[in-house]
Motif scaffolding. Structure first.
Motif, mmCIF file in Angstrom:
data_model
loop_
_atom_site.group_PDB
_atom_site.id
_atom_site.type_symbol
_atom_site.label_atom_id
_atom_site.label_comp_id
_atom_site.label_asym_id
_atom_site.label_seq_id
_atom_site.Cartn_x
_atom_site.Cartn_y
_atom_site.Cartn_z
ATOM 1 N N GLY A 245 -12.098 14.704 99.828
ATOM 2 C CA GLY A 245 -11.999 14.085 98.509
ATOM 3 C C GLY A 245 -10.980 14.692 97.580
ATOM 4 O O GLY A 245 -10.358 13.991 96.793
ATOM 5 N N ASN A 246 -10.761 15.999 97.667
ATOM 6 C CA ASN A 246 -9.797 16.624 96.760
ATOM 7 C C ASN A 246 -8.357 16.449 97.234
ATOM 8 O O ASN A 246 -7.434 16.921 96.585
ATOM 9 N N GLN A 247 -8.151 15.767 98.357
ATOM 10 C CA GLN A 247 -6.797 15.568 98.870
ATOM 11 C C GLN A 247 -6.330 14.123 98.753
ATOM 12 O O GLN A 247 -5.283 13.759 99.289
ATOM 13 N N VAL A 248 -7.107 13.308 98.053
ATOM 14 C CA VAL A 248 -6.716 11.936 97.737
ATOM 15 C C VAL A 248 -6.929 11.760 96.240
ATOM 16 O O VAL A 248 -7.979 12.127 95.716
ATOM 17 N N SER A 249 -5.932 11.234 95.555
ATOM 18 C CA SER A 249 -6.012 11.046 94.102
ATOM 19 C C SER A 249 -5.633 9.624 93.734
ATOM 20 O O SER A 249 -4.844 8.984 94.424
ATOM 21 N N LEU A 250 -6.189 9.176 92.623
ATOM 22 C CA LEU A 250 -5.766 7.906 92.067
ATOM 23 C C LEU A 250 -4.445 8.152 91.356
ATOM 24 O O LEU A 250 -4.372 8.956 90.425
ATOM 25 N N PHE A 251 -3.390 7.494 91.824
ATOM 26 C CA PHE A 251 -2.084 7.583 91.189
ATOM 27 C C PHE A 251 -1.811 6.274 90.473
ATOM 28 O O PHE A 251 -2.072 5.195 91.014
ATOM 29 N N THR A 252 -1.287 6.381 89.269
ATOM 30 C CA THR A 252 -0.895 5.196 88.525
ATOM 31 C C THR A 252 0.596 5.267 88.249
ATOM 32 O O THR A 252 1.180 6.347 88.184
ATOM 33 N N ALA A 253 1.185 4.093 88.084
ATOM 34 C CA ALA A 253 2.607 3.993 87.749
ATOM 35 C C ALA A 253 2.749 2.958 86.650
ATOM 36 O O ALA A 253 2.243 1.840 86.775
ATOM 37 N N ARG A 254 3.418 3.352 85.572
ATOM 38 C CA ARG A 254 3.722 2.397 84.508
ATOM 39 C C ARG A 254 4.645 1.344 85.098
ATOM 40 O O ARG A 254 5.590 1.656 85.820
ATOM 41 N N ARG A 255 4.370 0.080 84.807
ATOM 42 C CA ARG A 255 5.206 -1.000 85.323
ATOM 43 C C ARG A 255 6.584 -0.961 84.671
ATOM 44 O O ARG A 255 6.739 -0.488 83.560
ATOM 45 N N ALA A 256 7.557 -1.472 85.377
ATOM 46 C CA ALA A 256 8.938 -1.495 84.881
ATOM 47 C C ALA A 256 9.116 -2.621 83.872
ATOM 48 O O ALA A 256 8.404 -3.618 83.891
ATOM 49 N N GLY A 257 10.079 -2.438 82.980
ATOM 50 C CA GLY A 257 10.462 -3.490 82.041
ATOM 51 C C GLY A 257 9.443 -3.755 80.953
ATOM 52 O O GLY A 257 8.719 -2.862 80.511
ATOM 53 N N GLU A 258 9.384 -5.018 80.541
ATOM 54 C CA GLU A 258 8.515 -5.422 79.443
ATOM 55 C C GLU A 258 7.032 -5.140 79.704
ATOM 56 O O GLU A 258 6.337 -4.662 78.807
ATOM 57 N N PRO A 259 6.518 -5.388 80.923
ATOM 58 C CA PRO A 259 5.106 -5.049 81.150
ATOM 59 C C PRO A 259 4.813 -3.566 80.893
ATOM 60 O O PRO A 259 3.788 -3.214 80.325
ATOM 61 N N GLY A 260 5.734 -2.688 81.298
ATOM 62 C CA GLY A 260 5.552 -1.264 81.068
ATOM 63 C C GLY A 260 5.604 -0.902 79.604
ATOM 64 O O GLY A 260 4.906 -0.001 79.144
ATOM 65 N N GLU A 261 6.424 -1.622 78.845
ATOM 66 C CA GLU A 261 6.487 -1.395 77.399
ATOM 67 C C GLU A 261 5.172 -1.761 76.724
ATOM 68 O O GLU A 261 4.846 -1.233 75.672
ATOM 69 N N ARG A 262 4.416 -2.671 77.350
ATOM 70 C CA ARG A 262 3.085 -3.033 76.847
ATOM 71 C C ARG A 262 2.001 -2.120 77.417
ATOM 72 O O ARG A 262 0.818 -2.386 77.266
#
Length: 161
Positions: A89-106
């Motif tokens: 369990g400690n070797q898998v993480s939830l990774f998030t990425a801000r979306r590119a462009g306008e969606p990421g700005e929101r």
């Protein structure tokens, strides 16, 4: 993958601000990368715990995303959604990425569970199962699947609304 310079990797980051591009730290192994055998390039930021980078060829163009690991720890085993290997369990993480462009700005983002060390490229090349209940496909099929899944994740980051 086509060989990339550090500047090309920085320029490929579609969801990074100019400051984030400047602060990006490449791994020490970058200069030794065997580009002919890389399906994608992924590494944790050595200077900023919890941040990492993933670069793939998307529609023939190097495309990179900045990912961030969620804080907290897991106590149960989990499967990486990129390389499909079971990990403690400690070797898998939830990774998030801000979306590119306008969606990421929101402040829109996408996320998935990934090996904490972003070592999926190496994990799929292991011939033996990592867990007793894990069923392995051929190494070539696992490599192809991993590449498709990382490309799909990057596609979700760059796709318009």
């Amino acid at each position: 993958m086509l060989p990339l310079t550090e500047d090309q990797v920085r320029a490929a980051l579609v969801n990074a601000s100019p400051d984030e591009r400047d602060r990006m730290a490449v791994p020490l192994s970058f200069v030794l990368a065997d580009w002919d055998h890389l399906d994608f390039l992924a590494w944790p930021d050595p200077d900023n715990r919890g941040r990492g980078y993933v670069v793939v060829e998307h529609e023939g163009v190097p495309t990179g995303v900045v990912v961030r690991a969620a804080s907290g720890s897991r106590s149960r085993a989990a499967m990486c959604n990129i390389c499909h290997t079971m990990q403690p369990g400690n070797q898998v993480s939830l990774f998030t990425a801000r979306r590119a462009g306008e969606p990421g700005e929101r402040a829109d983002s996408v996320g998935t569970y990934i090996c904490t060390d972003l070592g999926c490229h190496e994990n799929v090349r292991l011939a033996a199962p990592l867990a007793p209940s894990e069923v392995r496909a051929s190494v070539d099929r696992r490599i192809d699947g991993t590449r498709r899944r990382v490309e799909a994740f990057v596609e979700r980051v760059v796709a318009p609304d």
